[in-house]
Write a protein that holds these residues in place. Sequence first.
Motif, PDB file in Angstrom:
ATOM      1  N   ALA A  47       2.090  -0.465   4.085  1.00 29.62           N
ATOM      2  CA  ALA A  47       3.329  -1.243   4.241  1.00 29.62           C
ATOM      3  C   ALA A  47       3.375  -1.913   5.618  1.00 29.62           C
ATOM      4  CB  ALA A  47       4.543  -0.339   4.034  1.00 29.62           C
ATOM      5  N   ALA A  48       2.969  -1.192   6.659  1.00 28.28           N
ATOM      6  CA  ALA A  48       2.930  -1.779   8.008  1.00 28.28           C
ATOM      7  C   ALA A  48       1.926  -2.928   8.056  1.00 28.28           C
ATOM      8  CB  ALA A  48       2.572  -0.709   9.039  1.00 28.28           C
ATOM      9  N   ALA A  52       3.228  -6.761   8.626  1.00 28.78           N
ATOM     10  CA  ALA A  52       2.781  -7.491   9.810  1.00 28.78           C
ATOM     11  C   ALA A  52       2.062  -8.778   9.408  1.00 28.78           C
ATOM     12  CB  ALA A  52       1.857  -6.612  10.658  1.00 28.78           C
ATOM     13  N   MET A  53       1.198  -8.692   8.406  1.00 26.26           N
ATOM     14  CA  MET A  53       0.460  -9.864   7.961  1.00 26.26           C
ATOM     15  C   MET A  53       1.417 -10.960   7.476  1.00 26.26           C
ATOM     16  SD  MET A  53      -2.275 -10.321   4.836  1.00 26.26           S
ATOM     17  CE  MET A  53      -0.994 -10.116   3.608  1.00 26.26           C
ATOM     18  N   VAL A  57       2.186 -14.634   9.292  1.00 24.91           N
ATOM     19  CA  VAL A  57       1.936 -15.897   8.593  1.00 24.91           C
ATOM     20  C   VAL A  57       3.223 -16.703   8.457  1.00 24.91           C
ATOM     21  CG1 VAL A  57       1.271 -16.931   6.367  1.00 24.91           C
ATOM     22  CG2 VAL A  57      -0.110 -15.088   7.363  1.00 24.91           C
ATOM     23  N   GLU A  58       4.293 -16.051   7.992  1.00 23.83           N
ATOM     24  CA  GLU A  58       5.525 -16.768   7.665  1.00 23.83           C
ATOM     25  C   GLU A  58       6.379 -17.101   8.889  1.00 23.83           C
ATOM     26  OE1 GLU A  58       6.185 -17.969   4.661  1.00 23.83           O
ATOM     27  OE2 GLU A  58       4.311 -17.079   3.925  1.00 23.83           O
ATOM     28  N   LEU A  59       6.446 -16.211   9.847  1.00 19.54           N
ATOM     29  CA  LEU A  59       7.334 -16.423  10.993  1.00 19.54           C
ATOM     30  C   LEU A  59       6.618 -17.001  12.209  1.00 19.54           C
ATOM     31  CD1 LEU A  59       9.398 -13.127  10.718  1.00 19.54           C
ATOM     32  CD2 LEU A  59       9.979 -15.390   9.812  1.00 19.54           C
ATOM     33  N   THR A  73      -5.381  -3.882  11.468  1.00 13.45           N
ATOM     34  CA  THR A  73      -5.491  -3.086  12.692  1.00 13.45           C
ATOM     35  C   THR A  73      -4.237  -2.250  12.901  1.00 13.45           C
ATOM     36  OG1 THR A  73      -6.941  -4.746  13.663  1.00 13.45           O
ATOM     37  CG2 THR A  73      -5.867  -3.210  15.186  1.00 13.45           C
ATOM     38  N   LEU A  74      -3.072  -2.867  12.718  1.00 15.54           N
ATOM     39  CA  LEU A  74      -1.820  -2.114  12.834  1.00 15.54           C
ATOM     40  C   LEU A  74      -1.775  -0.990  11.803  1.00 15.54           C
ATOM     41  CD1 LEU A  74       1.010  -1.656  14.006  1.00 15.54           C
ATOM     42  CD2 LEU A  74       1.856  -3.305  12.306  1.00 15.54           C
TER      43      LEU A  74
END
Length: 160
Positions: A47-48, A52-53, A57-59, A73-74
């Motif tokens: 989920a993390a 994050a991905m 990408v979106e923000l 990595t996270l």
Amino acid sequence: QFLNRIGEGSRGQAREDCVVARLAWQMSTRALRLLGRHQLASLLATAADFSAMIALVELARCSPVLAAALGATLGAVVNFVLNRRWVFASAAEPLGGQALRYAAVSAASAAWNALGEHTLFKVLGLHYVWARVIVSVAISLGWNFPMQRYWVFRPRRASR
């Protein structure tokens, strides 16, 4: 008197068998709880990773390829911390050795996942998402969990 000893022996054996069965049950329920915590930690790390991905990408308008690498990595860091502190409760062990072993198992896991995805998707023709689900569950149960339990986070013996 001889018959009494024979009868007592079988009752004694029955008690021993009961104790063995109880120990086996406790060990299997302990292992199942550990496996459940391991799978939950994996879900939280995933989920993390995905959050994050997608956020990158979106923000942040980051490249999906870079965002996937940063998310993974996270996710790996989250999984390592959860496994070290909660799943295997081995935070008292040296961090460096665990981190190196974890990295080695994770690298091999990535290779196994790629090979499995190739085999199920490219060779057998399964839809890539179904192939990914099947492979990740198989690798998690057959590689990641045993390697993390018995090698990465195994308690080390105190030096004498």
